[in-house]
Design a protein around this motif. Structure first.
Motif, PDB file in Angstrom:
ATOM      1  N   ALA A  28       0.826  -1.206   0.000  1.00  0.00           N
ATOM      2  CA  ALA A  28       0.000   0.000   0.000  1.00  0.00           C
ATOM      3  C   ALA A  28       0.861   1.257   0.000  1.00  0.00           C
ATOM      4  O   ALA A  28       0.565   2.238  -0.696  1.00  0.00           O
ATOM      5  CB  ALA A  28      -0.930   0.001   1.209  1.00  0.00           C
ATOM      6  N   MET A  29       1.952   1.250   0.768  1.00  0.00           N
ATOM      7  CA  MET A  29       2.836   2.415   0.802  1.00  0.00           C
ATOM      8  C   MET A  29       3.496   2.654  -0.546  1.00  0.00           C
ATOM      9  O   MET A  29       3.633   3.801  -0.996  1.00  0.00           O
ATOM     10  CB  MET A  29       3.886   2.233   1.896  1.00  0.00           C
ATOM     11  N   ALA A  30       3.916   1.585  -1.200  1.00  0.00           N
ATOM     12  CA  ALA A  30       4.523   1.729  -2.530  1.00  0.00           C
ATOM     13  C   ALA A  30       3.490   2.238  -3.536  1.00  0.00           C
ATOM     14  O   ALA A  30       3.775   3.148  -4.331  1.00  0.00           O
ATOM     15  CB  ALA A  30       5.103   0.398  -2.979  1.00  0.00           C
ATOM     16  N   ARG A  31       2.306   1.681  -3.490  1.00  0.00           N
ATOM     17  CA  ARG A  31       1.267   2.079  -4.441  1.00  0.00           C
ATOM     18  C   ARG A  31       0.783   3.510  -4.216  1.00  0.00           C
ATOM     19  O   ARG A  31       0.445   4.223  -5.175  1.00  0.00           O
ATOM     20  CB  ARG A  31       0.085   1.114  -4.350  1.00  0.00           C
ATOM     21  N   ASN A  32       0.766   3.935  -2.971  1.00  0.00           N
ATOM     22  CA  ASN A  32       0.296   5.289  -2.661  1.00  0.00           C
ATOM     23  C   ASN A  32       1.401   6.338  -2.773  1.00  0.00           C
ATOM     24  O   ASN A  32       1.144   7.533  -2.608  1.00  0.00           O
ATOM     25  CB  ASN A  32      -0.276   5.333  -1.241  1.00  0.00           C
ATOM     26  N   GLY A  33       2.632   5.884  -3.022  1.00  0.00           N
ATOM     27  CA  GLY A  33       3.741   6.821  -3.118  1.00  0.00           C
ATOM     28  C   GLY A  33       4.115   7.437  -1.789  1.00  0.00           C
ATOM     29  O   GLY A  33       4.546   8.598  -1.730  1.00  0.00           O
ATOM     30  N   PRO A  52      -1.122   5.663  -7.754  1.00  0.00           N
ATOM     31  CA  PRO A  52      -0.330   6.904  -7.717  1.00  0.00           C
ATOM     32  C   PRO A  52       1.175   6.672  -7.672  1.00  0.00           C
ATOM     33  O   PRO A  52       1.949   7.470  -8.211  1.00  0.00           O
ATOM     34  CB  PRO A  52      -0.826   7.585  -6.439  1.00  0.00           C
ATOM     35  N   GLY A  53       1.588   5.583  -7.059  1.00  0.00           N
ATOM     36  CA  GLY A  53       3.009   5.293  -6.973  1.00  0.00           C
ATOM     37  C   GLY A  53       3.664   5.060  -8.314  1.00  0.00           C
ATOM     38  O   GLY A  53       4.898   5.108  -8.417  1.00  0.00           O
ATOM     39  N   GLU A  54       2.865   4.839  -9.348  1.00  0.00           N
ATOM     40  CA  GLU A  54       3.418   4.616 -10.680  1.00  0.00           C
ATOM     41  C   GLU A  54       4.177   5.844 -11.168  1.00  0.00           C
ATOM     42  O   GLU A  54       5.119   5.731 -11.964  1.00  0.00           O
ATOM     43  CB  GLU A  54       2.297   4.266 -11.657  1.00  0.00           C
TER      44      GLU A  54
END
Length: 268
Positions: free
Chosen positions: A109-114, A247-249
């Motif tokens: 989740a942290m990686a995906r949310n940036g 968003p982390g993309e």
């Protein structure tokens, strides 16, 4: 943390006498103090919050629960009753699976949310944290498998728990000042418990039990593997597959984010 009934088998040079050995119980308490101190410090500084998402609370309950189980088990192994130590050990084995699931949910989740802490690159963080868990589960699982070899059993459990103290040391150390080796610096803190065990064995028996070397090699191995893998095409592929569509993309996997202007709330 599970021990079968029956006579214990141990190396006579590294005995852990039943209900007599207090070193491991003291080590468990010391590790618990570090964990509580690290997370309490962040709360006091406003860098963590009870307003975090549910997944963070579940993660916290499971990991703090493990600390409580670990300390309790060390006391039961030292003072008894051993029957309760054995029963709680099997509960602890299942508890680890829940810990892994909860941790991976938060990490992804942290990686995906940036929202990876700015003193880590997202790509490195996404690989290093899970590999730390792999090391913890490998050492702890080995300790359970060697439950009849009490000299191995106790030391491997301490090594496994040491792997989990890295995040606590990371909350006590000035991590922004340790970039780009912040993750490794936390690992050095965790290794202090392993070195304490080595020194104790050396003074007591004149030799270091091989379990400590295995624990130290596992800790160093996971740190090195994470660092190397994070800059390879494999690491990039794992990161891109994880953050795709989130968003982390838009966050470069190997770049450090700018420090936040407000206190960083971890686990978002």
């Amino acid at each position: 943390m599970a021990t079968l009934a029956g006579p214990a088998v141990q190396d006579p040079d590294f005995q852990v006498p039943a209900r007599a050995e207090t070193f491991f119980a003291k080590m468990a308490i010391a590790m618990a103090v570090v964990v509580v101190a690290g997370f309490s410090f962040q709360l006091a500084m406003g860098r963590s919050s009870f307003g975090s998402p549910l997944r963070v609370h579940v993660h916290a309950v499971l990991f703090m629960g493990w600390v409580a189980i670990f300390v309790t088990q060390s006391q039961l192994a030292t003072r008894g009753p051993l029957a309760l130590h054995r029963k709680l050990g099997w509960i602890a084995a299942g508890w680890m699976v829940l810990m892994l699931a909860a941790a991976m949910t938060v990490i992804v989740a942290m990686a995906r949310n940036g929202t990876v802490p700015f003193f880590f690159t997202p790509q490195h963080f996404l690989l290093a944290d899970p590999l730390t868990l792999v090391g913890f589960m490998g050492l702890t699982g080995s300790a359970i498998a060697m439950r009849k070899r009490t000299d191995w059993h106790a030391r491997l459990h301490v090594c496994g728990m040491a792997m989990l103290t890295g995040p606590a040391f990371g909350r006590l150390l000035p991590m922004p000042l340790l970039v780009p080796w912040a993750f490794e610096a936390a690992g050095v803190g965790a290794s202090l418990f392993v070195f304490a065990g080595m020194i104790r064995d050396k003074r007591r028996s004149g030799a270091v039990h091989p379990a400590w070397w295995i624990g130290l090699a596992t800790l160093i191995g996971m740190l090195v593997l994470a660092r190397v893998l994070s800059v390879t095409p494999v690491g990039e592929a794992i990161y891109q597959a994880t953050v795709a569509g989130y968003p982390g993309e838009a966050v470069p996997g190997l770049a450090y984010a700018a420090p936040p202007t407000a206190p960083l709330i971890t686990g978002r």
